[in-house]
Design an enzyme around this catalytic site. Structure first.
Site, PDB file in Angstrom:
ATOM      1  CE1 TYR A 250      44.531  33.029  51.678  1.00 30.38           C
ATOM      2  CE2 TYR A 250      44.515  35.268  51.338  1.00 30.38           C
ATOM      3  CZ  TYR A 250      43.980  34.093  51.400  1.00 30.38           C
ATOM      4  OH  TYR A 250      42.557  34.219  51.218  1.00 30.38           O
TER       5      TYR A 250
ATOM      6  CG  LEU B   7      44.526  30.014  48.136  1.00 36.69           C
ATOM      7  CD1 LEU B   7      45.366  31.246  48.087  1.00 36.69           C
ATOM      8  CD2 LEU B   7      45.621  28.611  48.328  1.00 36.69           C
ATOM      9  CD  GLU B   8      40.454  32.065  52.933  1.00 38.89           C
ATOM     10  OE1 GLU B   8      40.443  31.252  53.909  1.00 38.89           O
ATOM     11  OE2 GLU B   8      41.236  32.901  52.793  1.00 38.89           O
ATOM     12  CB  SER B   9      36.394  26.568  51.233  1.00 41.07           C
ATOM     13  OG  SER B   9      35.924  26.893  50.026  1.00 41.07           O
TER      14      SER B   9
END
Ligand code: CA
Length: 413
Positions: free
Chosen positions: A327, A140-142
């Site tokens: 999230y 999800l972050e990168s």
């Protein structure tokens, strides 16, 4: 200190989500884009820099580090604009999950788990956090390291510190970033990330780096920025362990609710032993018995017509990464999918659109005027607004699912 979310997720979700939770400290009032008049200048940034140097020196940053890291600062009006306008973006949870847990995110994640199988096994053994959960945050972050951000962190944090809106927060992060450079873990040129200062594979803020980053590959540097994800993934596991991750317990699971279920209980504020929920007729959507993960709550992130989840204490641990329910559900559900689990079975009320920031504020105002105190008008749908919606729904003979929908707003009008 917290870790931030980047990518296409710089948006406020319709339910339970604030732009702050996706970005910085809670409690900041977010001005509307229209309120923004003075956007600053290069000359203003340079004038700010003179005063900042003294504060940074007093905080223990050396003159040499400052000379090295702060030369060629460039005022970036685009960053200020992004910071101002975050709250204008809205998405429903189903739109968010469609992107966050698409096949395009699941398939590369399964491959990444295979490619780094040895690394994930060692991290899992050391920190007691399941590899699929660490991988889901990475995804999800990168997008598994594919989009780590190419904005120069020092330049971004300088611009945002000079900007008055959240100067104190960003200046603290800027000093932490300068001290990372001073510590020799990364060069100013290699210190890159999102426009808001989150860095590397799992988007740590500089302050979180100091608290939680680890040197897992043993080269003497805590390198979350480079191509090798070892340090970043171990740092993420370390973060989750610190906040109380319990290995072997689920984050949550999709459930079905019986006919006649008391929707007043669908809130994180109501926590019961799993056996009590089972006695009320709560069942796993996938069949079988509910797992015993201690105290649990029922969550309806899209209201009574959307999917229902039973959530456990690990849900609150993922919230430490980002407080947005959407999230946390995305991380949890993606981790399940990476383990081979099924998609979410229930449908969503897809005909409903997300409320705009103005509509969320109007909803809070109207609820309070009608005698259901939303405890403030900030456009943020948090526990107080949800409780007010529930109370209004009960008083008006509707299912009290607490979902702040357009239907509720229209009825209040
Ligand atoms: Ca290292």
């Amino acid at each position: 200190m917290r870790v931030f979310l980047v990518l296409a997720m710089i948006l406020a979700l319709a339910q339970n989500v604030s732009a702050q939770s996706l970005n910085t400290s809670e409690g900041d009032a977010l001005p509307q884009g229209d309120d923004w008049v003075d956007q600053g200048s290069q000359a203003g940034l340079e004038a700010w820099l003179t005063g900042f140097r003294d504060r940074a020196l007093a905080a223990g940053v050396t003159a040499q580090t400052l000379d090295q890291a702060l030369r060629d600062l460039r005022f970036d009006a685009d960053l200020i604009k992004k910071d101002r306008n975050q709250s204008e973006f809205t998405k429903t949870i189903w739109d968010y999950l469609d992107t966050a847990v698409s096949d395009d995110r699941v398939v590369p994640g399964v491959k990444a788990l295979k490619r780094h199988a040895d690394l994930f096994a060692r991290i899992e053994a050391e920190y007691g956090v399941e590899r699929e959960v660490v991988a889901a945050i990475w995804g999800l972050e990168s997008a598994y390291g594919t989009f780590r951000g190419k904005v120069a962190t020092i330049n971004a944090l300088s611009t945002l510190s000079y900007d008055a809106r959240r100067a104190a927060f960003f200046e603290g992060q800027l000093i932490a970033a300068l001290k990372i450079i001073q510590n020799g873990d990364v060069t100013p040129a290699a210190m890159q990330g999102s426009w808001a200062g989150a860095m590397g594979h799992t988007q740590f803020m500089p302050g979180s780096w100091w608290e939680f980053a680890v040197d897992f590959d043993g080269d003497g540097k805590r390198n979350i920025w480079g191509d090798d994800p070892a340090d970043a993934l171990a740092s993420t596991a370390n973060y989750l362990r610190h906040w109380g991750w319990t290995k072997g317990q689920p984050w949550g699971l999709e459930i079905s609710l019986p006919t006649g279920f008391d929707y007043d209980q669908t809130t994180e504020r109501v926590r019961k032993p799993v056996a009590d929920w089972a006695a009320l007729g709560v069942r796993p959507m996938a069949g079988g018995e509910l797992p015993d993960g201690g105290l649990a709550s029922v969550l309806l992130p899209g209201g009574a017509r959307g999917a229902a989840f039973l959530i456990f204490s690990n849900f609150q641990v993922i919230e430490r990464y980002n407080t947005a329910d959407a999230y946390v559900i995305a991380v949890g559900h993606l981790s399940d999918r990476l383990r081979g689990g099924p998609p979410i079975k229930a449908g969503w009320p897809r005909e409903l659109r997300a409320l705009t920031q103005d509509e969320r504020k109007e909803l809070q105002t109207r609820l309070t005027q009608a005698g259901f105190d939303a405890k403030g008008v900030d456009g943020r749908i948090g526990p107080n607004t949800i409780a007010a919606v529930k109370a209004w729904q009960k008083a008006n003979g509707r299912i009290p699912d607490g979902y702040a929908s357009l239907e509720v707003l229209e009825a209040l009008r």
